[in-house]
Design an enzyme around this catalytic site. Structure first.
Site, mmCIF file in Angstrom:
data_model
loop_
_atom_site.group_PDB
_atom_site.id
_atom_site.type_symbol
_atom_site.label_atom_id
_atom_site.label_comp_id
_atom_site.label_asym_id
_atom_site.label_seq_id
_atom_site.Cartn_x
_atom_site.Cartn_y
_atom_site.Cartn_z
ATOM 1 N N LYS A 11 -4.309 -12.680 0.972
ATOM 2 C CA LYS A 11 -3.099 -12.699 0.150
ATOM 3 C C LYS A 11 -1.976 -13.505 0.822
ATOM 4 O O LYS A 11 -2.080 -13.850 2.014
ATOM 5 C CB LYS A 11 -2.681 -11.245 -0.118
ATOM 6 C CG LYS A 11 -3.716 -10.460 -0.940
ATOM 7 C CD LYS A 11 -3.218 -9.047 -1.254
ATOM 8 C CE LYS A 11 -4.231 -8.286 -2.089
ATOM 9 N NZ LYS A 11 -3.719 -6.947 -2.493
ATOM 10 N N TYR A 51 -5.436 -9.386 -12.310
ATOM 11 C CA TYR A 51 -5.082 -7.971 -12.131
ATOM 12 C C TYR A 51 -4.857 -7.259 -13.473
ATOM 13 O O TYR A 51 -4.184 -6.227 -13.508
ATOM 14 C CB TYR A 51 -3.843 -7.842 -11.247
ATOM 15 C CG TYR A 51 -4.143 -7.950 -9.759
ATOM 16 C CD1 TYR A 51 -4.961 -7.021 -9.113
ATOM 17 C CD2 TYR A 51 -3.606 -8.982 -8.988
ATOM 18 C CE1 TYR A 51 -5.233 -7.108 -7.748
ATOM 19 C CE2 TYR A 51 -3.877 -9.066 -7.623
ATOM 20 C CZ TYR A 51 -4.692 -8.127 -7.012
ATOM 21 O OH TYR A 51 -4.958 -8.197 -5.668
ATOM 22 N N ASN A 114 -0.642 -6.125 1.419
ATOM 23 C CA ASN A 114 -1.712 -5.551 2.236
ATOM 24 C C ASN A 114 -2.833 -6.525 2.601
ATOM 25 O O ASN A 114 -3.982 -6.143 2.767
ATOM 26 C CB ASN A 114 -2.250 -4.277 1.582
ATOM 27 C CG ASN A 114 -2.813 -4.526 0.212
ATOM 28 O OD1 ASN A 114 -2.872 -5.665 -0.236
ATOM 29 N ND2 ASN A 114 -3.253 -3.473 -0.460
ATOM 30 N N HIS A 117 -7.654 -8.768 -0.593
ATOM 31 C CA HIS A 117 -8.271 -8.148 -1.773
ATOM 32 C C HIS A 117 -9.773 -8.210 -1.605
ATOM 33 O O HIS A 117 -10.305 -9.204 -1.106
ATOM 34 C CB HIS A 117 -7.901 -8.913 -3.056
ATOM 35 C CG HIS A 117 -8.793 -8.541 -4.219
ATOM 36 N ND1 HIS A 117 -8.533 -7.462 -5.020
ATOM 37 C CD2 HIS A 117 -9.976 -9.065 -4.657
ATOM 38 C CE1 HIS A 117 -9.513 -7.340 -5.921
ATOM 39 N NE2 HIS A 117 -10.390 -8.297 -5.721
ATOM 40 N N GLU A 128 -15.166 -11.262 -10.958
ATOM 41 C CA GLU A 128 -14.080 -11.875 -10.179
ATOM 42 C C GLU A 128 -14.516 -13.232 -9.608
ATOM 43 O O GLU A 128 -13.719 -14.171 -9.553
ATOM 44 C CB GLU A 128 -13.657 -10.931 -9.046
ATOM 45 C CG GLU A 128 -12.959 -9.680 -9.569
ATOM 46 C CD GLU A 128 -12.564 -8.703 -8.474
ATOM 47 O OE1 GLU A 128 -12.843 -8.971 -7.284
ATOM 48 O OE2 GLU A 128 -11.957 -7.676 -8.809
HETATM 49 N N1 UDP Z 1 -0.697 -1.904 -5.126
HETATM 50 C C1 UDP Z 1 0.669 -1.745 -4.989
HETATM 51 N N2 UDP Z 1 1.194 -0.488 -5.033
HETATM 52 C C2 UDP Z 1 0.424 0.629 -5.198
HETATM 53 C C3 UDP Z 1 -0.977 0.464 -5.334
HETATM 54 C C4 UDP Z 1 -1.505 -0.823 -5.292
HETATM 55 O O1 UDP Z 1 1.380 -2.735 -4.836
HETATM 56 O O2 UDP Z 1 0.962 1.736 -5.220
HETATM 57 C C5 UDP Z 1 -1.268 -3.261 -5.083
HETATM 58 C C6 UDP Z 1 -1.906 -3.560 -3.723
HETATM 59 O O3 UDP Z 1 -1.662 -4.916 -3.400
HETATM 60 C C7 UDP Z 1 -3.384 -3.340 -4.023
HETATM 61 C C8 UDP Z 1 -3.489 -3.848 -5.452
HETATM 62 O O4 UDP Z 1 -2.269 -3.407 -6.065
HETATM 63 O O5 UDP Z 1 -4.200 -4.032 -3.106
HETATM 64 C C9 UDP Z 1 -4.656 -3.334 -6.243
HETATM 65 O O6 UDP Z 1 -4.679 -1.920 -6.159
HETATM 66 P P1 UDP Z 1 -6.045 -1.127 -5.944
HETATM 67 O O7 UDP Z 1 -5.743 0.313 -6.171
HETATM 68 O O8 UDP Z 1 -7.117 -1.758 -6.777
HETATM 69 O O9 UDP Z 1 -6.323 -1.312 -4.380
HETATM 70 P P2 UDP Z 1 -7.367 -2.173 -3.545
HETATM 71 O O10 UDP Z 1 -8.666 -2.209 -4.312
HETATM 72 O O11 UDP Z 1 -6.764 -3.551 -3.359
HETATM 73 O O12 UDP Z 1 -7.495 -1.443 -2.232
#
Ligand code: UDP
Length: 143
Positions: A11, A51, A114, A117, A128
């Site tokens: 990211k 997303y 974070n 992805h 994807e």
């Molecule tokens: N995200 C966020 N706030 C939250 C939860 C998720 O900004 O409270 C963002 C974060 O960048 C995350 C992405 O949305 O990686 C997708 O969320 P998901 O729950 O699918 O997490 P991941 O699969 O990336 O661990």
């Protein structure tokens, strides 16, 4: 175990902090092979489409803004059990909860910035990968 492919995105925070090599090394060292990779700056439409599953979530707008805030490195990683293995190396979504030694524990700032992805299922991985790469842009690495 089956050989799988998964989609990995470094990211904008990870690219901006110049940690591409360090993060990709974690994946390669675990046996995953990079079979496609491209640096790009996502458009708003691309990020929203990618997303779309989260579009009703309160963090959707911020997530899209973050994902288009700078270039990203999008890769396809191949290997045995690639989807789950890549998720294990990434660590939990919230870096504060991510296990020590995971990418998010070591390189991520916060739950929204974070670092990485990774596809969360084989079916999502296929969709994807097809979202970002043509079949001719993904290369066979087995000799
Ligand atoms: N995200 C966020 N706030 C939250 C939860 C998720 O900004 O409270 C963002 C974060 O960048 C995350 C992405 O949305 O990686 C997708 O969320 P998901 O729950 O699918 O997490 P991941 O699969 O990336 O661990």
């Amino acid at each position: 175990m089956a050989v799988e492919r998964t989609l990995s995105i470094l990211k904008p925070d990870a690219v901006g902090k110049n940690t591409i090599g360090k993060i990709l090394d974690r994946f390669e060292s675990a046996g995953l092979k990079i079979v496609a990779s491209r640096m790009t700056h996502l458009t708003q439409a691309e990020a929203e489409g990618f997303y779309a599953v989260h579009k009703e979530r309160p963090f959707f707008g911020e997530l899209v803004r973050f994902m288009i805030s700078g270039p990203v490195l999008i890769s396809v990683l191949e290997g045995e059990n690639a989807v789950a293995l890549h998720r294990d190396i990434m660590g939990a979504t919230d870096p504060k909860k991510a296990a020590p030694g995971t990418v998010r524990a070591d390189f991520a700032q916060s739950i929204d910035e974070n670092a990485v992805h990774g596809s969360d299922s084989l079916e999502n991985a296929k969709n994807e990968i097809a979202y970002f790469f043509r079949a001719t842009e993904v290369f066979a690495r087995t000799r």
